[in-house]
Design an enzyme around this catalytic site. Structure first.
Site, PDB file in Angstrom:
ATOM      1  N   SER A   1       0.828  -1.202   0.000  1.00  0.00           N
ATOM      2  CA  SER A   1       0.000   0.000   0.000  1.00  0.00           C
ATOM      3  C   SER A   1       0.867   1.260   0.000  1.00  0.00           C
ATOM      4  O   SER A   1       1.859   1.345   0.707  1.00  0.00           O
ATOM      5  CB  SER A   1      -0.890  -0.019   1.239  1.00  0.00           C
ATOM      6  OG  SER A   1      -1.691   1.148   1.269  1.00  0.00           O
TER       7      SER A   1
ATOM      8  N   LYS B   1      -2.501  -4.292   9.658  1.00  0.00           N
ATOM      9  CA  LYS B   1      -1.129  -3.902   9.308  1.00  0.00           C
ATOM     10  C   LYS B   1      -0.447  -3.251  10.503  1.00  0.00           C
ATOM     11  O   LYS B   1      -0.884  -2.220  10.996  1.00  0.00           O
ATOM     12  CB  LYS B   1      -1.111  -2.964   8.102  1.00  0.00           C
ATOM     13  CG  LYS B   1       0.308  -2.652   7.628  1.00  0.00           C
ATOM     14  CD  LYS B   1       0.339  -2.061   6.238  1.00  0.00           C
ATOM     15  CE  LYS B   1       1.761  -1.710   5.814  1.00  0.00           C
ATOM     16  NZ  LYS B   1       1.805  -1.097   4.487  1.00  0.00           N
TER      17      LYS B   1
ATOM     18  N   ILE C   1       6.071  -5.192   8.097  1.00  0.00           N
ATOM     19  CA  ILE C   1       5.891  -4.031   8.950  1.00  0.00           C
ATOM     20  C   ILE C   1       5.523  -2.792   8.119  1.00  0.00           C
ATOM     21  O   ILE C   1       5.859  -2.725   6.927  1.00  0.00           O
ATOM     22  CB  ILE C   1       7.189  -3.711   9.749  1.00  0.00           C
ATOM     23  CG1 ILE C   1       8.357  -3.506   8.797  1.00  0.00           C
ATOM     24  CG2 ILE C   1       7.490  -4.791  10.745  1.00  0.00           C
ATOM     25  CD1 ILE C   1       9.670  -3.042   9.462  1.00  0.00           C
TER      26      ILE C   1
ATOM     27  N   CYS D   1       0.056   3.987  10.356  1.00  0.00           N
ATOM     28  CA  CYS D   1       0.593   5.094   9.563  1.00  0.00           C
ATOM     29  C   CYS D   1       1.262   6.102  10.496  1.00  0.00           C
ATOM     30  O   CYS D   1       0.613   6.670  11.363  1.00  0.00           O
ATOM     31  CB  CYS D   1      -0.489   5.792   8.755  1.00  0.00           C
ATOM     32  SG  CYS D   1       0.176   7.202   7.834  1.00  0.00           S
TER      33      CYS D   1
ATOM     34  N   LYS E   1      -3.774   2.028  -2.254  1.00  0.00           N
ATOM     35  CA  LYS E   1      -3.382   3.176  -1.421  1.00  0.00           C
ATOM     36  C   LYS E   1      -4.337   3.334  -0.239  1.00  0.00           C
ATOM     37  O   LYS E   1      -5.545   3.149  -0.364  1.00  0.00           O
ATOM     38  CB  LYS E   1      -3.406   4.436  -2.292  1.00  0.00           C
ATOM     39  CG  LYS E   1      -2.939   5.665  -1.580  1.00  0.00           C
ATOM     40  CD  LYS E   1      -2.034   6.521  -2.440  1.00  0.00           C
ATOM     41  CE  LYS E   1      -1.604   7.758  -1.656  1.00  0.00           C
ATOM     42  NZ  LYS E   1      -1.001   7.415  -0.345  1.00  0.00           N
TER      43      LYS E   1
ATOM     44  N   THR F   1       6.192   1.467   7.944  1.00  0.00           N
ATOM     45  CA  THR F   1       7.477   2.172   7.950  1.00  0.00           C
ATOM     46  C   THR F   1       7.932   2.502   9.376  1.00  0.00           C
ATOM     47  O   THR F   1       7.129   2.566  10.302  1.00  0.00           O
ATOM     48  CB  THR F   1       7.376   3.485   7.170  1.00  0.00           C
ATOM     49  OG1 THR F   1       6.301   4.253   7.708  1.00  0.00           O
ATOM     50  CG2 THR F   1       7.127   3.228   5.696  1.00  0.00           C
TER      51      THR F   1
ATOM     52  N   GLY G   1      12.515   0.939   2.604  1.00  0.00           N
ATOM     53  CA  GLY G   1      13.554   0.640   1.622  1.00  0.00           C
ATOM     54  C   GLY G   1      14.447  -0.488   2.108  1.00  0.00           C
ATOM     55  O   GLY G   1      14.274  -1.017   3.208  1.00  0.00           O
TER      56      GLY G   1
END
Lengths: 301, 253
Positions: free
Chosen positions: A20, A165, A191, A130, A44, A193, A217
């Protein structure tokens, strides 16, 4: 060579799913490659109302990764259900994962219900992690009690499998994972971020306007892998492993750690063909490792 | 969007801190001025978006200012280096929007995309005036190239060390009347946000401008570079980078 996997009764032609926030609503990628080669797409993050998100700049370069502070820009649940989902289903036959976020239990309830009722949606992924919005998302993901509360609500209003999530920005991810499982979660995605920061040392201010943002990343892969493994050893529900995955070898590693499906996130931003490349590479990697059916390696480590 | 490997043909400084890189290879996805490319650089996670300065048979010209690790790495690249590049990104300028006389305004390295735009406008028979703004003498760039394409070029520097002292809008005020008055029916601008805002305030004519923003992907999937428009949020990389003056909503920051 068998690469099909099963997530709570939803069959994925392969375990690869763009994460997402790194693949828009799928439609943005329709001219880049045939989406039908993907196992699933996690769309998204969507909230009740349309959101612009945070002010720019909301992207920062990092060693082997990046920070984003987009802040849940999305057109709202109505546009998502009435426009985005039907348009995507027209061009894509794989699993559609609706990613839902919110700022209150009521908002989660309403959005989960609407998304679950949409015929196009196969799996609900409830984002309680988030890091980029105040009073929403992460506030529910850092307490086992609040996480369980959102899980119960989503489970109540959804006839589709519910994945929660999880955030890595917690002291004990296993405690939160167990709380979600006990509250009825069908699966877990982890996970999200890691909360991070960069400073522009010339201008003497944070690079992203929102000060902090979510770090993702390749650099986060070992952390993601460790958390997936910890949760896999503590919970019975299937996991979607996410965080720093960039190659088919990473997919194998993530599945050995305990993931049934694997999400690819930030790598899509630097290489638009990342998921396609990984899917094409996977059989070769499996054959080199003597894996005949990808399911045989799930959680073996 | 097309992913290609282009080869550095030349790469040299053309002004203070500013370099010109000519790339050779498949440029077929680049359709016009105002578009950009997104370059993968060794050792950096995200690609670097750079606007298209000029385009001719199989040659793509980029003009970039060294502002960080990415552009610094670019400036060290020798001819023959192969680069993984996403080409044909962004909407680009609409050269057909100008009736007869175009006013182009460039601030700093925002001058770069005006070269191909001037080429397009001249091939449509339009007259072109280009106003360029820089901090000081030595930073000016591409004036000769623009003049060679048939444009009238005027320069302003903040410290007055070259051309008019002040901003590009000061040139406009100075040359509002008289025999050498600047006449135009449409404007195109590219430069820093404060300049674009000032340009919109100073010019009554319709026009469009190219925005710059830190980007994640550069091709529209991450929503990292959104801006506010009267039509709602828009992605600078995929819906822009060029927006009509009347569509933009300026944020006070």
């Amino acid at each position: 060579m068998a690469i099909e996997v099963n997530l709570c009764g939803v069959r994925l032609r392969n375990p690869i799913i763009p994460a997402s926030g790194t693949f828009g609503f799928g439609l943005e990628m329709k001219d880049v490659y045939d989406l039908n080669l993907l196992g699933g797409i996690s769309l998204k993050g969507t909230t009740r109302e349309a959101r612009f998100g945070n002010e720019c700049p909301r992207i920062a370069e990092c060693p082997d990764g990046m920070i984003n502070s987009v802040g849940l820009q999305n057109p709202g649940i109505e546009v998502f259900v009435n426009e985005k989902l039907p348009a995507l289903r027209k061009i894509y036959s794989g699993a559609i994962i609706a990613n839902i976020s919110g700022f209150s239990e009521d908002e989660y309830r309403e959005c989960c219900e609407k998304a679950a009722q949409a015929p196009e949606v196969d799996i609900l992924e409830v984002n309680i992690s988030c890091p980029n919005v105040h009073g929403g998302g992460l506030a529910f993901g850092t307490s086992a009690k609040a996480a369980a509360g959102i899980t119960r609500i989503a489970r109540e209003v959804s006839s589709k499998p519910v994945f929660i999530k999880l955030s890595p920005n917690v002291t004990d991810i296993v405690e939160i994972a167990r709380a979600c499982e006990d509250a009825g979660a069908d699966g877990l995605t982890l996970i999200n971020t890691l909360l991070g920061m960069r400073i522009d040392i010339v201008r003497r201010r944070p690079v992203v306007a929102n000060r902090y943002g979510g770090f993702s990343g390749r650099a986060v892969f070992p952390i993601a892998l460790r958390m997936v493994n910890q949760v896999a050893r503590a919970c019975k529900v299937p996991l979607m492993g996410c965080g720093g995955v960039a190659t088919a070898e990473d997919v194998v590693e993530m599945m050995m750690a305990g993931a049934t499906a694997v999400q690819v996130g930030a790598e899509n931003l630097r290489d638009p063909y990342a998921c396609k490349r990984i899917i094409e590479d996977l059989p070769g990697v499996m054959s080199r490792l003597g894996i005949k059916d990808i399911n045989e390696i799930i959680g073996i480590v | 969007m097309k992913q290609v490997y282009l080869t550095v043909k030349s790469n040299e400084p053309i002004a203070a801190g500013t370099w010109k890189m000519v790339l050779e290879g498949d440029t077929s996805a680049v359709t016009g001025s105002g578009q950009f490319v997104n370059i993968a650089l060794p050792g950096l996670f995200l690609r670097r978006p750079i606007s298209v300065c000029d385009l001719s048979e199989g040659l793509l010209t980029l003009v970039y200012k060294v502002v960080g690790k990415g552009t610094d790495a670019m400036s060290a690249m020798a001819p023959g280096t192969r680069l993984d590049i996403l080409t044909g990104l962004g909407n680009g300028f609409d050269a057909s929007a100008c009736e007869s006389s175009a006013l182009l305004l460039g601030g700093g390295v925002g001058t770069a995309p005006l070269v191909l735009l001037t080429r397009e406008l001249r091939s449509r028979g339009k007259s072109v005036t280009v106003l360029l703004g820089f901090n000081r003498a030595g930073e000016e760039m591409l004036a000769a190239e623009l003049e060679a394409l048939g444009a009238r070029v005027e320069i302003a520097t903040l410290d007055g060390s070259k051309g008019t002292r002040g901003f590009v809008t000061d040139i406009l005020h100075q040359k509002a009347d008289g025999p050498d008055a600047i006449r135009y029916d449409y404007f195109y601008a590219c430069g820093p946000m404060p300049m674009l805002k000032a340009v919109c305030g100073a010019i009554d004519a319709p026009g469009e401008m190219s925005l710059e923003e830190r980007m994640g992907c550069g091709f529209g999937i991450c929503y990292g570079c959104s801006c506010h428009t009267v039509n709602g949020p828009r992605r600078v990389c995929a819906d822009g980078p060029v927006f009509k003056k009347e569509d933009l909503i300026w944020q006070s920051k």
